[in-house]
Write an enzyme that holds these catalytic residues in place. Structure first.
Site, PDB file in Angstrom:
ATOM      1  N   LYS A  90     -10.827  -1.126  10.036  1.00  0.00           N
ATOM      2  CA  LYS A  90     -10.951  -2.312   9.192  1.00  0.00           C
ATOM      3  C   LYS A  90     -11.308  -3.556  10.008  1.00  0.00           C
ATOM      4  O   LYS A  90     -11.545  -4.624   9.457  1.00  0.00           O
ATOM      5  CB  LYS A  90      -9.652  -2.543   8.418  1.00  0.00           C
ATOM      6  CG  LYS A  90      -9.260  -1.370   7.525  1.00  0.00           C
ATOM      7  CD  LYS A  90      -7.962  -1.624   6.795  1.00  0.00           C
ATOM      8  CE  LYS A  90      -7.428  -0.371   6.120  1.00  0.00           C
ATOM      9  NZ  LYS A  90      -8.292   0.163   5.061  1.00  0.00           N
ATOM     10  N   CYS A 143      -4.641   2.441  -3.740  1.00  0.00           N
ATOM     11  CA  CYS A 143      -3.408   2.944  -3.119  1.00  0.00           C
ATOM     12  C   CYS A 143      -2.261   1.963  -3.321  1.00  0.00           C
ATOM     13  O   CYS A 143      -1.456   1.723  -2.407  1.00  0.00           O
ATOM     14  CB  CYS A 143      -3.618   3.236  -1.635  1.00  0.00           C
ATOM     15  SG  CYS A 143      -4.726   4.614  -1.317  1.00  0.00           S
ATOM     16  N   HIS A 203       0.862  -1.182   0.000  1.00  0.00           N
ATOM     17  CA  HIS A 203       0.000   0.000   0.000  1.00  0.00           C
ATOM     18  C   HIS A 203       0.900   1.235   0.000  1.00  0.00           C
ATOM     19  O   HIS A 203       2.032   1.202   0.479  1.00  0.00           O
ATOM     20  CB  HIS A 203      -0.865  -0.037   1.262  1.00  0.00           C
ATOM     21  CG  HIS A 203      -1.943   0.994   1.343  1.00  0.00           C
ATOM     22  ND1 HIS A 203      -1.694   2.305   1.695  1.00  0.00           N
ATOM     23  CD2 HIS A 203      -3.282   0.905   1.141  1.00  0.00           C
ATOM     24  CE1 HIS A 203      -2.837   2.972   1.711  1.00  0.00           C
ATOM     25  NE2 HIS A 203      -3.820   2.159   1.377  1.00  0.00           N
ATOM     26  N   ASP A 246       2.991  -4.380   8.198  1.00  0.00           N
ATOM     27  CA  ASP A 246       1.722  -3.678   8.018  1.00  0.00           C
ATOM     28  C   ASP A 246       0.607  -4.719   8.128  1.00  0.00           C
ATOM     29  O   ASP A 246       0.407  -5.527   7.229  1.00  0.00           O
ATOM     30  CB  ASP A 246       1.717  -3.003   6.641  1.00  0.00           C
ATOM     31  CG  ASP A 246       0.361  -2.426   6.249  1.00  0.00           C
ATOM     32  OD1 ASP A 246      -0.626  -2.613   7.001  1.00  0.00           O
ATOM     33  OD2 ASP A 246       0.263  -1.823   5.164  1.00  0.00           O
ATOM     34  N   GLN A 265      -4.643  -5.291   6.900  1.00  0.00           N
ATOM     35  CA  GLN A 265      -5.577  -6.231   6.276  1.00  0.00           C
ATOM     36  C   GLN A 265      -5.523  -7.621   6.908  1.00  0.00           C
ATOM     37  O   GLN A 265      -6.319  -8.493   6.542  1.00  0.00           O
ATOM     38  CB  GLN A 265      -5.273  -6.339   4.778  1.00  0.00           C
ATOM     39  CG  GLN A 265      -5.416  -5.048   4.006  1.00  0.00           C
ATOM     40  CD  GLN A 265      -6.838  -4.535   3.966  1.00  0.00           C
ATOM     41  OE1 GLN A 265      -7.796  -5.295   4.118  1.00  0.00           O
ATOM     42  NE2 GLN A 265      -6.993  -3.231   3.753  1.00  0.00           N
TER      43      GLN A 265
END
Length: 425
Positions: A237, A375, A134, A211, A214
């Protein structure tokens, strides 16, 4: 999935059907059609338990935290710090001092880039990322590389959407000072083998930031088992509020870092000549924190754990398998990202229509999907496309939602025409 697997009405994602009523917004209609919400990778809907937690704080506990010596402030402080402890348990951090509340994954990555990487990078050093990141895990490293003279290196991605592990091994070198890697691709759904990649990096003394934006809604994350040095995620999220997220960092690393922002709360003693910084984690939480949304995030974590992340993951995998098969039968549709290990994301293009046109038509059918580059513009360039349409699934989605999506995609085919057969005139 085995093609002989049957999906019956009896096992039609019972967990989703049981919990859909917990999400008030899902009862809305769009353009006269029941809403089918399939943009969960961008943000998830919020259960009533989260909305109630936010309302209770503002109605019954609203006060600033930590320094008030009156009961209301003590109640707010207890709820806020209780939320920190809830995050610690959710990702199995070693201690609450390793959990820093921030606005989300983006701010967390920027903090690590500026407070950890920038003071340690020199010309000739390298920061290693991957081709499926991202923008929030690309741009902060570009900035810090410009500031320090370091170089940004990129792990290549295969046609399947999986990272080139041989290429990764070749890029590891004594020059690499940090590996920053997504756990799950927001654009493709690829689940990276982060535990193995962290171990490879650590063999060469390279710290690793993950990261997890997700990943945490779909996978059980144990930061100690992964041995991640830093792990970041966002609340919105994960069925929590917007504007709140967390950064996990190993205590020894956080203690050795200078604050990124200055102000109230992150200090012990201030004079015009010198400032003594506060202890962890407050050293990195300047100013009044996002108290209410931290409490809302804790309520979201309670909600997810009550359902069971393992049960959620199993259901989402069933739905992903069903959706993968169903979408492949739509004329002219091509899935982008076919990794063997995927989270519940279906990213696709159609020969007949631009992703924005696809999304517009689906919206008129009540189906909400994301369209564009997500993104992840360098990734789109790697696949030679401008963008994709992306249906991203969550615990409240059902096979019926996929069926509505497929019907709407057939409407796209009817409006724009079936693709020309290979060799046709």
């Amino acid at each position: 999935m085995n093609e002989s697997m049957l999906f019956t009405d009896a096992d039609n994602l019972a967990l989703a059907k049981r919990c859909r009523g917990d999400f008030p917004l899902l009862s809305r209609q769009m353009h006269g059609r029941p809403l089918v919400y399939l943009d969960n990778a961008a943000t998830s809907q919020k259960p009533q338990a989260v909305l109630d937690a936010l309302q209770y704080y503002y109605q019954q506990q609203n006060a600033n935290v930590h320094r008030g010596v009156y009961q209301l402030s003590e109640e707010a402080t207890s709820a806020y710090e209780g939320a920190r402890a809830r995050v610690q348990r959710f990702i199995n951090a070693a201690g609450v001092e390793e959990i820093i509340f921030l606005r989300g994954t983006t701010e967390a990555i920027n903090l690590v880039a500026q407070a950890y990487a920038r003071p340690r990078l020199q010309p000739g050093d390298e920061v290693l990322i991957s081709a499926i990141e991202h923008h929030s895990n690309i741009v902060p490293w570009q900035i810090v590389c410009r500031q320090t003279g370091a170089q940004l290196r990129v792990i290549p991605v295969l046609d399947s959407g999986e990272l080139d592990q041989a290429g990764f091994a070749e890029l590891l070198s004594p020059r690499v000072r940090l590996l920053a890697l997504t756990h799950v691709s927001n654009a493709l759904g690829t689940i990276n083998p982060v535990k193995e990649m962290i171990a490879q990096a650590h063999q060469q003394g390279i710290p690793v930031l993950i990261d997890g934006a997700q990943a945490v809604p779909h996978l059980r994350v144990d930061v100690q088992a992964l041995d991640a040095d830093f792990y970041a995620f966002s609340g919105h999220k994960l069925y929590g509020p917007t504007g709140i997220g967390a950064l996990y960092g190993k205590r020894r690393l956080l203690e050795d870092m200078e604050p990124w922002q200055g102000g109230g709360e992150m200090i012990i003693q201030v004079s015009f000549e010198h400032t003594d910084y506060n202890q962890l984690p407050y050293k990195f939480e300047a100013g009044t924190p996002n108290i209410a949304d931290a409490i809302g995030l804790a309520a979201a974590l309670d909600y997810v754990d009550n359902l069971g992340l393992e049960a959620i993951a199993e259901q989402e995998q069933q739905l992903l398998d069903y959706g993968t098969q169903a979408l492949q039968r739509v004329p002219g549709l091509r899935l982008i990202g076919t990794a063997q290990h995927k989270a519940a994301i279906l990213s696709f293009v159609m020969e007949q229509a631009h992703p924005h046109d696809i999304s517009t038509i689906l919206d008129r059918c009540g189906v909400a999907v994301r369209a564009g580059h997500h993104c992840a513009m360098p990734l789109m360039q790697r696949f030679g496309i401008a963008g994709t349409a992306r249906a991203s699934l969550a615990l409240y989605n059902t096979r019926d939602d996929i069926d509505v999506l497929v019907d709407a995609l057939h409407e796209v085919v009817r409006m724009f025409g079936a693709p020309m057969a290979e060799g046709g005139q």
